[in-house]
Design an enzyme around this catalytic site. Sequence first.
Site, PDB file in Angstrom:
ATOM      1  CB  CYS A  44      -4.461   3.306   8.997  1.00  0.00           C
ATOM      2  SG  CYS A  44      -4.081   2.129   7.668  1.00  0.00           S
ATOM      3  CG  ASN A  97      -0.290  -0.398   2.580  1.00  0.00           C
ATOM      4  OD1 ASN A  97       0.382  -1.267   2.701  1.00  0.00           O
ATOM      5  ND2 ASN A  97      -0.638   0.479   3.519  1.00  0.00           N
ATOM      6  CD  GLN A 126      -3.749  -0.255  -1.695  1.00  0.00           C
ATOM      7  OE1 GLN A 126      -3.666   0.265  -2.426  1.00  0.00           O
ATOM      8  NE2 GLN A 126      -4.215   0.477  -0.421  1.00  0.00           N
TER       9      GLN A 126
HETATM   10  C1  LIG Z   1      -2.764  -3.192   2.060  1.00  0.00           C
HETATM   11  C2  LIG Z   1      -4.007  -3.030   2.888  1.00  0.00           C
HETATM   12  N1  LIG Z   1      -4.714  -4.022   3.769  1.00  0.00           N
HETATM   13  C3  LIG Z   1      -5.585  -3.774   4.345  1.00  0.00           C
HETATM   14  C4  LIG Z   1      -6.180  -2.704   4.431  1.00  0.00           C
HETATM   15  C5  LIG Z   1      -7.353  -2.522   5.201  1.00  0.00           C
HETATM   16  O1  LIG Z   1      -8.412  -2.286   4.676  1.00  0.00           O
HETATM   17  P1  LIG Z   1      -9.787  -1.264   5.264  1.00  0.00           P
HETATM   18  O2  LIG Z   1      -9.505  -0.032   5.245  1.00  0.00           O
HETATM   19  O3  LIG Z   1     -10.843  -1.759   4.523  1.00  0.00           O
HETATM   20  O4  LIG Z   1      -9.823  -1.745   6.880  1.00  0.00           O
HETATM   21  C6  LIG Z   1      -5.588  -1.501   3.897  1.00  0.00           C
HETATM   22  C7  LIG Z   1      -6.120   0.156   3.913  1.00  0.00           C
HETATM   23  O5  LIG Z   1      -5.305   0.920   3.591  1.00  0.00           O
HETATM   24  C8  LIG Z   1      -4.542  -1.778   3.018  1.00  0.00           C
HETATM   25  O6  LIG Z   1      -4.115  -0.918   2.403  1.00  0.00           O
END
Ligand SMILES: Cc1ncc(COP(=O)(O)O)c(C=O)c1O
Length: 371
Positions: free
Chosen positions: A305, A131, A159
């Site tokens: 996040c 990501n 992603q």
């Molecule tokens: C690689 C990856 N995994 C998991 C997630 C988590 O997804 P969600 O935002 O739907 O909780 C993200 C969110 O950006 C992500 O980029």
Amino acid sequence: MDEVLDRDLANPSSLHGPGREARHLLTRVRRRIGELLGAARDEVVFTGNGSEANLLALRGAAGALPPGRRHVLVTPVEHPSVLDPLEDLGASGQIDLETLPVDGQGRVEVRDLEDRLRPETGLISMMLANNELGTLQPVEELVALARPRGILVHCDAVQAVGKIALPRLALDADLVTVSPHKFGGPRGVGILVKRGGVNLATPLSPRRQEQGLRGGTEDVVAAVGAAAALETVSRDLDQESARLRRLQVRLFQELPARFPGIVLHTPPANTVPTVVNLSFPTIPGAWLVAALDRLGVAVSHGSACSSLAAVPSHVLEAVGAGSLARCAVRISMGRGTSEEHVEDFMRRLRVVLVETSGSHFLFASQNGCNQ
Ligand SMILES: Cc1ncc(COP(=O)(O)O)c(C=O)c1O
């Protein structure tokens, strides 16, 4: 979604007509999502988001590993929703967690992976596309190595789905995480593809819905939105992926030419076409994000996040970016991104850099982003 909202559906677990109608609709979209992802209807599990799908997959799979198969491998560049549950399980002694090495692009070498496989290895978690950097991992090779050894594979494909045609074997992983809001679907729904025969010890309760893996009234409207988004992006995926790749290549070529001193962290090949990660060694990433935001450009520092926390990106640290981990900024592109946006971004970046020169926000260049 509007149409379904207007129908005022009931709880899909109810026996009455509006309940049956909701259940029927949920079954239909589950089947359609399965078809589009190459899975059977019953292999599609709806969750609240991608993070919850990762938690369910990892706590669930690790909790069901037999004694003697509790060695678990993970890459250091996974999303926190993968790393956190595995680190918790490792810290409490429930699994023997080992982190795979990655190269300077964040990629695992298949040879390194093979070297670390043990008879006790029971589970490996590897994302398809990173990501922060966009780097693609050799998930196909991983599945080919793991399957004959009876090792479970979890692949966080959040992603990659909707951005690139998915490698067939990657989708054959035992557990695959998908997040519809990453390709135009609604927030509030995630998808875990769980292959038939994979046993999960769900950490959640109650667990009366989603084949005993989750509890609570299902969000049929969100599930319909997830299916509609997947259907839409699947229609012209190759075309759209190629268009985004052209925008990405343009950024790869023009950014270094127009902004001497810039460092590009996204590798030039083997990536999703949606990400360009860059840094200027004297400018803190959070500052660059704020300056661009004032000019109407929304980019992020680290993953969205964790970017509110003043911690350097664990991904950039894992690829040996050193002090640049505090400077890195991620540009994300999608269906709404045009050639004009890319040109406009570079023009606004120029404005920011001119404004920035001489600013007290700058780090002393010899130290880089190390404060
Ligand atoms: C690689 C990856 N995994 C998991 C997630 C988590 O997804 P969600 O935002 O739907 O909780 C993200 C969110 O950006 C992500 O980029």
